[in-house]
Design an enzyme around this catalytic site. Structure first.
Site, PDB file in Angstrom:
ATOM      1  N   SER B 137       0.834  -1.203   0.000  1.00 49.59           N
ATOM      2  CA  SER B 137       0.000   0.000   0.000  1.00 49.59           C
ATOM      3  C   SER B 137       0.866   1.249   0.000  1.00 49.59           C
ATOM      4  CB  SER B 137      -0.893   0.027   1.234  1.00 49.59           C
ATOM      5  OG  SER B 137      -1.550   1.271   1.334  1.00 49.59           O
ATOM      6  N   TYR B 150      -0.886   0.202  10.591  1.00 49.28           N
ATOM      7  CA  TYR B 150      -1.118  -0.461   9.302  1.00 49.28           C
ATOM      8  C   TYR B 150       0.017  -0.113   8.328  1.00 49.28           C
ATOM      9  CZ  TYR B 150      -3.529  -1.004   4.716  1.00 49.28           C
ATOM     10  OH  TYR B 150      -3.874  -1.307   3.427  1.00 49.28           O
TER      11      TYR B 150
HETATM   12  N1  LIG Z   1      -8.917  -0.581  -0.256  1.00 52.97           N
HETATM   13  C1  LIG Z   1      -7.882   0.224  -0.303  1.00 52.97           C
HETATM   14  O1  LIG Z   1      -8.023   1.442  -0.396  1.00 52.97           O
HETATM   15  C2  LIG Z   1      -6.498  -0.347  -0.275  1.00 52.97           C
HETATM   16  C3  LIG Z   1      -5.455   0.523  -0.523  1.00 52.97           C
HETATM   17  C4  LIG Z   1      -4.166   0.027  -0.526  1.00 52.97           C
HETATM   18  C5  LIG Z   1      -3.953  -1.309  -0.275  1.00 52.97           C
HETATM   19  N2  LIG Z   1      -4.995  -2.134  -0.017  1.00 52.97           N
HETATM   20  C6  LIG Z   1      -4.696  -3.548   0.240  1.00 52.97           C
HETATM   21  O2  LIG Z   1      -5.349  -4.356  -0.710  1.00 52.97           O
HETATM   22  C7  LIG Z   1      -5.582  -5.642  -0.147  1.00 52.97           C
HETATM   23  C8  LIG Z   1      -7.017  -6.024  -0.379  1.00 52.97           C
HETATM   24  O3  LIG Z   1      -7.837  -5.167   0.365  1.00 52.97           O
HETATM   25  P1  LIG Z   1      -9.353  -4.785   0.092  1.00 52.97           P
HETATM   26  O4  LIG Z   1      -9.413  -3.331  -0.023  1.00 52.97           O
HETATM   27  O5  LIG Z   1      -9.884  -5.604  -0.999  1.00 52.97           O
HETATM   28  O6  LIG Z   1     -10.018  -5.080   1.491  1.00 52.97           O
HETATM   29  P2  LIG Z   1     -10.602  -6.371   2.192  1.00 52.97           P
HETATM   30  O7  LIG Z   1     -11.826  -6.786   1.517  1.00 52.97           O
HETATM   31  O8  LIG Z   1     -10.666  -6.038   3.638  1.00 52.97           O
HETATM   32  O9  LIG Z   1      -9.496  -7.479   1.925  1.00 52.97           O
HETATM   33  C9  LIG Z   1      -8.644  -7.979   2.838  1.00 52.97           C
HETATM   34  C10 LIG Z   1      -8.694  -9.481   2.714  1.00 52.97           C
HETATM   35  O10 LIG Z   1      -7.667 -10.056   3.508  1.00 52.97           O
HETATM   36  C11 LIG Z   1      -8.176 -11.228   4.069  1.00 52.97           C
HETATM   37  N3  LIG Z   1      -7.488 -11.629   5.270  1.00 52.97           N
HETATM   38  C12 LIG Z   1      -7.224 -10.875   6.361  1.00 52.97           C
HETATM   39  N4  LIG Z   1      -6.577 -11.622   7.246  1.00 52.97           N
HETATM   40  C13 LIG Z   1      -6.425 -12.847   6.721  1.00 52.97           C
HETATM   41  C14 LIG Z   1      -5.840 -14.052   7.151  1.00 52.97           C
HETATM   42  N5  LIG Z   1      -5.266 -14.151   8.337  1.00 52.97           N
HETATM   43  N6  LIG Z   1      -5.859 -15.121   6.340  1.00 52.97           N
HETATM   44  C15 LIG Z   1      -6.447 -15.060   5.141  1.00 52.97           C
HETATM   45  N7  LIG Z   1      -7.020 -13.948   4.677  1.00 52.97           N
HETATM   46  C16 LIG Z   1      -7.009 -12.859   5.459  1.00 52.97           C
HETATM   47  C17 LIG Z   1      -9.605 -10.905   4.389  1.00 52.97           C
HETATM   48  O11 LIG Z   1     -10.292 -12.132   4.470  1.00 52.97           O
HETATM   49  P3  LIG Z   1     -11.763 -12.277   5.107  1.00 52.97           P
HETATM   50  O12 LIG Z   1     -12.677 -11.937   3.992  1.00 52.97           O
HETATM   51  O13 LIG Z   1     -11.817 -13.698   5.505  1.00 52.97           O
HETATM   52  O14 LIG Z   1     -11.863 -11.323   6.255  1.00 52.97           O
HETATM   53  C18 LIG Z   1      -9.998 -10.046   3.218  1.00 52.97           C
HETATM   54  O15 LIG Z   1     -10.593 -10.798   2.193  1.00 52.97           O
HETATM   55  C19 LIG Z   1      -5.189  -5.542   1.303  1.00 52.97           C
HETATM   56  O16 LIG Z   1      -3.885  -6.055   1.484  1.00 52.97           O
HETATM   57  C20 LIG Z   1      -5.174  -4.063   1.572  1.00 52.97           C
HETATM   58  O17 LIG Z   1      -4.325  -3.716   2.606  1.00 52.97           O
HETATM   59  C21 LIG Z   1      -6.265  -1.686  -0.027  1.00 52.97           C
END
Ligand SMILES: NC(=O)c1ccc[n+]([C@@H]2O[C@H](COP(=O)([O-])OP(=O)(O)OC[C@H]3O[C@@H](n4cnc5c(N)ncnc54)[C@H](OP(=O)(O)O)[C@@H]3O)[C@@H](O)[C@H]2O)c1
Ligand SMILES: Cc1cc2nc3c(=O)[nH]c(=O)nc-3n(C[C@H](O)[C@H](O)[C@H](O)COP(=O)(O)OP(=O)(O)OC[C@H]3O[C@@H](n4cnc5c(N)ncnc54)[C@H](O)[C@@H]3O)c2cc1C
Lengths: 441, 245
Positions: B137, B150
């Protein structure tokens, strides 16, 4: 946020939420204040708008299964029609009914009971929907079909989201050998000729006409009538057989700004004239056209709705019963030409019978045309409403942005039945749009 | 066109699913791994129907290292591309007062993703091919008051990916670091994000596909974030510490 339909009129501040699953959706329904479901926002007016509670179905976007023998697709209501075509046309299936844009959702199609160029033979999309699962006022989901909960099914087809939220549905597709349409075009010098061409072409799977709204007098209703059918593989010209399902969807061009209102009309009217005169020399022409440009000519220009400028545009669409159609259409076309309000082209289509307790189509002719919004145009629309009423016609709610409750209820006694059904079932307290409030539904 | 399988770790995320769609559309088989794989059944059918590819579901918890080798052995094939979208934002205020909460954020964004990708990297190295994609990120580019727990975990993950890339250079194994700015997903739902800086998950999916094909090392989605972060990184600490951004 500022929300509008495809015509960008009216615009209103609407709170928009996008639940991710049925539990979250049920939470919103249980919340108390009425809400309305929103698909792709391709309805022209305020059908999918509610100030306090508009619910986007965009997360309900998964195809849940396809039966390759029966051609039945099970899907969530927010799936986009164009994605269905991309997935299933290569396997030889095409939507049994399609509106003039592929960017609609399946839920929006069912809610409006959309019609296509094959309505005269096949009726609306409801004839191809096996069942819908509707979340009602109590948050429970009911599966409605012609056999189970058939009342709910019939009210929901054409019910404009006012019976509940469609969460899933099953839709039958049609088998096709190719993605090409064999199109036959005829130049019709006046309205009688156009109507005669529809009658002569009654067996053609697809038919539609463009009417030149500037022609008056003896040339009133001058049009190009287009008949079409899915081309079988062995009839397809050799050069297309390599790509039986047609080239991939057209490259998109975007309209980047609020262009002055006349731009699109000028373009369409010159395209019309070119086509008319080309045909005029031969009276008829046959062409093989890929599905995308045949069914969705405007989808290639993303955001063309902005071309009408900031005030937006409105569409008038009515259907007139067979018996009154000739006279009614003549009166409508004369009024439109006399007003000179910048609608140069209209679409005319013969319709057949349909089901649905409150859906739009009936046997007769439907006329549709766009106008840039202005005070004069709104007055003209009132005039067109009156002519429609005088000829026992009805109005298409998916296109409407400004009809009055009085006119709707005068034109269609089913509107009153619909409203009282909504009160009895509790739907009125749970589901409402700006349109339903305006129209007393 | 078709290609080898793509493994998505943390596949219930919007970004993970969007990446799966982007690759499936190009004919890649998809392996979806998540803590609750059963809930991905509709997504599995949808992917398979839209793109005509094979899609399998696998149980996976990034914080259960004891299960990792079994998990990898259970895949129908060692993937060609492994994408880790696992992450957890947590609540910054809570992370400041509750050590357990802070640890969960740190472990979910750094320890978990690095652990599993490390094992996969070793298997790729043994095979002599593969691509590793880590979703880090922009928050890891500089610690800020609003989300530094984070952010620091993401910083650790970015540094780890950079080191892995360095280690594997010349082996035929490629490592891509993805630094999304704001993305409209479940993680950011309800936040008031600036539209011009916010990407849709689909755009992240397409960007990752392009970057994998072009063998890019580090990408920002949207590209303007590169500039934004370059500026933020250039601010002297004496000034930065007084800013609230
Ligand atoms: N959205 C943004 O603005 C943004 C910006 C920069 C980076 N990111 C990064 O992009 C990635 C995807 O995020 P997202 O925005 O799509 O949000 P999200 O839906 O919250 O995705 C995070 C995913 O990680 C999974 N997870 C967390 N802990 C885990 C574990 N111990 N084992 C297996 N899975 C686990 C969650 O699974 P569960 O469904 O089971 O909870 C969830 O599906 C993340 O790494 C996030 O930090 C997001
Ligand atoms: C270029 C163009 C051409 C068109 N051509 C035709 C045509 O040929 N024939 C035709 O019939 N129509 C046509 N239309 C109209 C269009 O097909 C309908 O308005 C359709 O309902 C739009 O679907 P949507 O997903 O965009 O729904 P929206 O516009 O978002 O909503 C339309 C209505 O459906 C309801 N709705 C949407 N989703 C759900 C749901 N999940 N559950 C319950 N209710 C729901 C809404 O509440 C609203 O009342 C055309 C529109 C455009 C822009």
């Amino acid at each position: 946020m500022r929300l509008a339909g495809w015509g960008r009129y009216p615009v209103a501040d609407c709170a928009l939420s996008a639940p991710r699953d049925t539990a979250a959706l049920a939470g919103l329904v249980a919340h108390g204040a009425p809400l309305i479901a929103r698909g792709s926002g391709r309805a022209y007016g305020d059908s999918a708008m509610n100030r306090t509670h508009t619910v986007s179905m965009r997360h309900f976007d998964r195809m849940l299964g396809f039966d390759d023998d029966a051609g039945v697709l099970k899907a969530e209501a927010g799936v986009i029609l164009g994605d269905v075509i991309s997935a299933l046309l290569p396997r030889g299936w095409f939507p049994a009914v399609t509106p003039g844009t592929k960017f609609v959702t399946l839920g929006g199609m069912a809610a409006a009971n959309v019609h296509g160029k094959n309505h005269h033979l096949d009726g609306g999309i409801s004839n191809f929907i096996d069942w819908v699962e509707v979340m009602g006022a109590d948050g429970a989901i009911t599966r409605a079909s012609r056999r189970e909960s058939s009342e709910l099914f019939d009210w929901t087809m054409g019910g404009m989201g006012l019976t509940g939220v469609i969460v899933r549905l099953a839709m039958r597709l049609r088998r096709v050998e190719t993605g090409w349409i064999r199109q036959q075009s005829l130049a019709a010098p006046d309205l009688d000729a156009a109507m005669a061409a529809f009658d002569a072409g009654r067996d053609a799977p697809y038919s539609v006409a463009w009417i030149d709204c500037l022609s008056t007098g003896a040339r009133l209703g001058r049009s190009v009538v287009m008949l079409g059918e899915h081309a079988p593989l062995d009839r397809l010209p050799m050069r297309f057989r390599r790509i039986p399902f047609g080239p991939p969807p057209q490259r998109r061009r975007t309209v980047p700004f609020n262009a002055p209102g006349f731009a699109l009309n000028r373009w369409t009217v010159s395209a019309f004239n070119a086509l008319y005169y080309r045909l005029g020399t031969r009276r008829t022409g046959t062409a093989y056209v890929p599905w995308d440009s045949y069914f969705y000519p405007l989808d290639g220009v993303l955001g063309w709705n902005r071309i009408y400028g900031r005030r937006g545009f409105v569409q008038f669409q009515c259907v007139l019963p067979e018996a009154a159609a000739r006279e009614g259409l003549r009166a409508l076309l004369q009024t439109i030409a006399a007003a000179g309000q910048g609608s140069f082209l209209a679409v005319l289509k013969k319709m057949g019978a349909d089901r649905g307790r409150f859906s739009f189509p009936m046997p007769g002719y439907t006329l549709a045309l766009d106008f840039p919004v202005s005070d004069k145009v709104l007055k003209l629309m009132d005039e067109l409403d009156r002519i429609t009423l005088d000829h026992e016609g009805r109005f298409y709610l998916a296109k409407d942005a400004r009809l009055s409750a009085e006119t709707l209820h005068a034109a269609d006694p089913r509107a009153g039945d619909f409203a009282s059904m909504r009160r009895q079932t509790g739907a009125a307290a749970a589901f409402a749009s700006l349109q339903s409030e305006r129209l007393g539904l | 066109m078709s290609g080898g399988a793509v493994l998505v770790l943390g596949a219930r995320s919007d970004i993970g699913l969007a990446i799966a769609h982007a690759f499936a559309a190009e004919g890649h088989a998809i392996q979806l791994a998540a803590r609750n794989p059963g809930t991905l059944e509709p997504a599995r059918t949808d992917l398979a129907l839209r793109h005509g590819v094979e899609v399998t579901l696998h149980r996976f918890d990034a914080l259960d290292p004891a299960g990792h080798e079994t998990f990898l052995d259970s895949l129908p094939a060692l993937p060609e591309i492994a994408v880790c979208t696992v992450g957890f934002m947590g609540d910054q205020a809570e992370s400041e007062t509750d050590m357990a909460a802070a640890r969960l954020v740190m472990r979910s964004n750094f320890e978990g993703p690095a652990g599993i990708l490390g094992l996969i990297a070793n298997r790729f190295e043994a095979r002599g091919s593969g691509t590793i994609v880590g979703i880090s990120s922009v928050a890891g580019d500089r610690g800020r008051a609003t989300n530094y727990v984070y952010g620091s975990a993401k910083a650790g993950f970015s540094a780890w990916l950079s080191g892995l890339r360095n280690r594997l250079a010349g082996t035929g194994i490629h490592v891509l670091t993805v630094k999304p700015g704001f993305v409209a997903t479940a993680m950011t739902e309800g936040m008031d994000l600036p539209a011009r800086l916010t990407a849709e998950p689909d755009a992240v999916g397409r960007a990752v596909l392009r970057a994998v094909r072009a063998r890019r090392n580090v990408i920002y989605v949207k590209p303007v974030w590169w500039l934004v972060m370059a500026v933020i990184r250039a601010i002297p600490e004496a000034i930065f510490k007084k800013m609230r951004i």
